[in-house]
Write an enzyme that holds these catalytic residues in place. Structure first.
Site, short mmCIF file in Angstrom:
data_model
loop_
_atom_site.label_atom_id
_atom_site.label_comp_id
_atom_site.label_asym_id
_atom_site.label_seq_id
_atom_site.Cartn_x
_atom_site.Cartn_y
_atom_site.Cartn_z
N GLU A 121 0.84 -1.21 0.00
CA GLU A 121 0.00 0.00 0.00
C GLU A 121 0.88 1.26 0.00
O GLU A 121 0.74 2.13 0.87
CB GLU A 121 -0.99 -0.02 1.17
CG GLU A 121 -1.94 -1.19 1.07
CD GLU A 121 -3.13 -1.15 2.04
OE1 GLU A 121 -3.20 -0.25 2.89
OE2 GLU A 121 -3.99 -2.04 1.92
N TYR A 175 -11.36 -4.49 0.87
CA TYR A 175 -12.04 -5.13 2.00
C TYR A 175 -13.55 -4.93 1.89
O TYR A 175 -14.01 -3.93 1.31
CB TYR A 175 -11.57 -4.51 3.32
CG TYR A 175 -10.17 -4.95 3.71
CD1 TYR A 175 -9.98 -6.10 4.47
CD2 TYR A 175 -9.05 -4.23 3.32
CE1 TYR A 175 -8.70 -6.51 4.84
CE2 TYR A 175 -7.77 -4.64 3.68
CZ TYR A 175 -7.60 -5.78 4.45
OH TYR A 175 -6.34 -6.19 4.81
N GLU A 204 -4.88 -8.77 -0.27
CA GLU A 204 -5.60 -8.44 0.98
C GLU A 204 -7.07 -8.32 0.63
O GLU A 204 -7.45 -7.46 -0.18
CB GLU A 204 -5.10 -7.13 1.60
CG GLU A 204 -3.79 -7.29 2.32
CD GLU A 204 -3.40 -6.05 3.13
OE1 GLU A 204 -4.29 -5.34 3.65
OE2 GLU A 204 -2.18 -5.80 3.23
O1 AHR Z 1 -4.85 -6.05 7.11
C1 AHR Z 1 -4.75 -4.90 7.86
C2 AHR Z 1 -4.13 -3.76 7.09
O2 AHR Z 1 -4.96 -3.39 6.04
C3 AHR Z 1 -2.82 -4.02 6.42
O3 AHR Z 1 -1.75 -3.92 7.26
C4 AHR Z 1 -2.77 -2.97 5.36
O4 AHR Z 1 -2.01 -3.34 4.25
C5 AHR Z 1 -4.23 -2.74 5.03
O5 AHR Z 1 -4.55 -1.41 4.99
#
Ligand code: AHR
Length: 540
Positions: free
Chosen positions: A219, A291, A346
């Site tokens: 990131e 996410y 992620e």
């Molecule tokens: O998974 C938690 C965090 O989410 C990670 O460290 C980061 O890469 C993302 O923003």
């Protein structure tokens, strides 16, 4: 002219003998009766018809889309994996045995480590050497707690070896240097007696390690240094050249930082540069992070939520499809041969922290809704298997959408764990298209498919089908047609509520149950999917 018309014309003209006329009348009557019988028994409109195109093999579903992510964050590493050799919790060289056994059943292909945001502040030298001599550092990203560095490079590589996975290391681009990254790679992979290779041997590993995946930063548009795409690109060129893998060219995939959610500037900039890339730098993958969060800061409840929250988060999960399509389209422009993979390294649900826990530790319960979120994401990755060849759920233990939760010597398996276990046959299987018209599950303004499904031919030739019923209240009867299929056997993961969870007091509230369905004779099988459930069956 139809048979019936020709018959009447011939009869009126009296051309045919009587026997032939009688035969035609008989045929006409039978055809009419059959047609009426069909009209009288319409197909059950409640039954969803699903067809697997068994002869239309698609891409290989790379086993690495079932990868995991373990960051130095909260109780993910310490307590979750590492308890130390002196612990009363049964362990092998400090790594807890119950967790290793549970993870082995998932056939985990790779584990991404040490972060996450942590990776861009990690200095690998602090995590090698005699345990008692390693310095305590800080973990400013995640609660500002002490990082004891007792779990470092060798412990991580021991862990992945114990669970049968491959390592996916992230080097520090944010606060580190190309030299630091280059030396880590030499320390790990050199087979000649350089000073670094000898130091590795002194630390207990004379053989070089294999590092098949290397993340170059994390990131970098955010916690990894707030770099513009152009600035990151110049870093990428340097790191991808100097962080050499001494185990041989082509043996290590370098994965560049890519987009986070909807911003495609990294994808555009990196792939454009890659198109005219020269010998001195290269990448084999581009990362994507996204996410299921609902809103920032994460505040959707992990348990005790209502149907509106349930529908909102499932709907948001399905946006992964758009993200992948958008970024894959950009990649296709610069890389039509799909040499660079899109690594969704992620993903998962990010919910409100468990009450009473350190909010910096990102601990959350894991419900049946998470099981559906996992299945929907995995299905999307499988449908894009030609480009998405790696994905890592965040995170493995005690953090975000975890497989496993631990409490001192106790361990529970989450609904998400079971989805990963049920999907094992899809690892490296060949994707097969599925058609179904299941209609929609509608709640308020939200409308999502009622049933989602993928099919694949496993490495051993078996045909597998995974089905998710998104509707929280209606069961879904699904009639499966696939050439010659007579029975389905497998497991189904259902629960009393959309927010049912496993707890340390009731660890098996949500667990898969076996199912077996036989054809009623007509060559089709009907699977009754419980509301809000995930089912995986082998078709035979
Ligand atoms: O998974 C938690 C965090 O989410 C990670 O460290 C980061 O890469 C993302 O923003």
């Amino acid at each position: 002219m139809t048979g019936a018309e020709s018959f009447s014309q011939d009869a009126v003209e009296g051309v045919l003998p009587v026997r032939e006329t009688m035969r035609k009348i008989f045929v006409l009557v039978v055809v009419t009766l059959i047609a009426r019988a069909h009209a009288a028994a319409p197909r059950d409109p409640e039954v969803i018809h699903l067809t697997v195109a068994v002869n239309e093999a698609g891409a290989k579903i790379d086993r690495h889309i079932f990868g995991q992510f373990a960051e130095h964050l909260g109780r993910g590493i310490y307590e979750g994996i590492w308890v130390g050799p002196g612990s009363t919790i049964p362990n092998t060289r400090g790594i807890r045995n119950d967790v290793v056994a549970a993870l082995k059943a998932l056939h985990v292909p790779d584990v991404r480590w040490p972060g996450g945001c942590f990776a861009d502040e990690y200095h690998w030298r602090k995590g090698i050497g005699p345990a008692g001599k390693r310095p305590a550092t800080l973990n400013p990203n995640w609660g500002g707690v002490i990082e004891p560095n007792t779990f470092g490079t060798h412990e991580f590589l021991d862990f992945v070896q114990q669970i049968g996975a491959e390592p996916y290391l992230s080097v520090n681009v944010g606060s580190g240097t190309p030299q630091e990254a280059a030396e880590w790679l030499e320390y790990l992979t050199a087979d000649k007696p350089s000073a670094l290779a000898q130091e590795r041997a002194v630390n207990g590993h004379s053989e070089p390690y294999k590092i098949p995946f290397l993340g170059i930063g994390n990131e970098s548009w955010g916690c990894g240094g707030t770099m513009s795409a152009e600035f990151y690109l110049s870093q990428l060129k340097i790191y991808s050249h100097f962080a050499r893998n001494y185990a041989g060219a082509g043996a290590m995939q370098r994965i560049a930082v890519g987009p986070g959610d909807a911003d495609t500037s990294y994808t555009e900039t990196i792939m454009k540069a890659w198109q005219s890339q020269v010998w001195s730098w290269n990448i084999e993958g581009l990362s994507l992070h996204s996410y299921t969060v609902g809103k920032w800061p994460p505040s959707y409840k992990a348990t005790g939520f209502d149907e509106a929250d349930y529908a909102t988060l499932l709907n948001e999960t399905l946006h992964m499809e758009t993200l992948i399509r958008t970024n894959a389209a950009i990649m296709d422009r610069y890389d039509p041969q799909k040499k660079v993979s899109l690594a969704v390294d992620e993903w998962g649900s990010w919910l409100a922290p468990t009450p009473g826990t350190n909010p910096g530790f990102l601990e959350q319960q894991n419900s049946q809704r998470d099981a559906l979120i996992a299945a929907l994401n995995l299905n999307i990755f499988a449908r894009h298997a030609d480009r998405v060849r790696m994905a890592n759920i965040a995170q493995m233990i005690n953090v975000l959408q975890a497989m496993i939760l631990t409490d001192r010597d106790k361990m529970i398996l989450t609904p998400t764990y079971y989805v990963f276990r049920m999907y094992v046959p899809f690892q490296d299987a060949t994707f097969l298209p599925v058609t179904l018209a299941a209609g929609s599950y509608v709640h308020g303004e939200i409308s999502v498919p009622r049933v989602d499904a993928i099919a694949a031919r496993a490495v051993n030739g078996r045909l597998w089908l995974a089905l998710t019923n998104l509707d929280p209240t209606r069961a879904a009867p699904v009639e499966v047609s696939a050439a010659g299929v007579k029975q389905a056997t497998g497991e189904t993961l259902s629960s009393a509520g959309i927010d049912s969870v496993n707890t340390f007091d009731a660890p098996t509230t949500v667990a898969p149950q076996p199912i077996a369905v036989k054809s009623s004779g007509g060559g089709q099988i009907v699977l009754k999917l419980a509301p809000h459930s995930v089912t995986v069956v082998a078709l035979e």
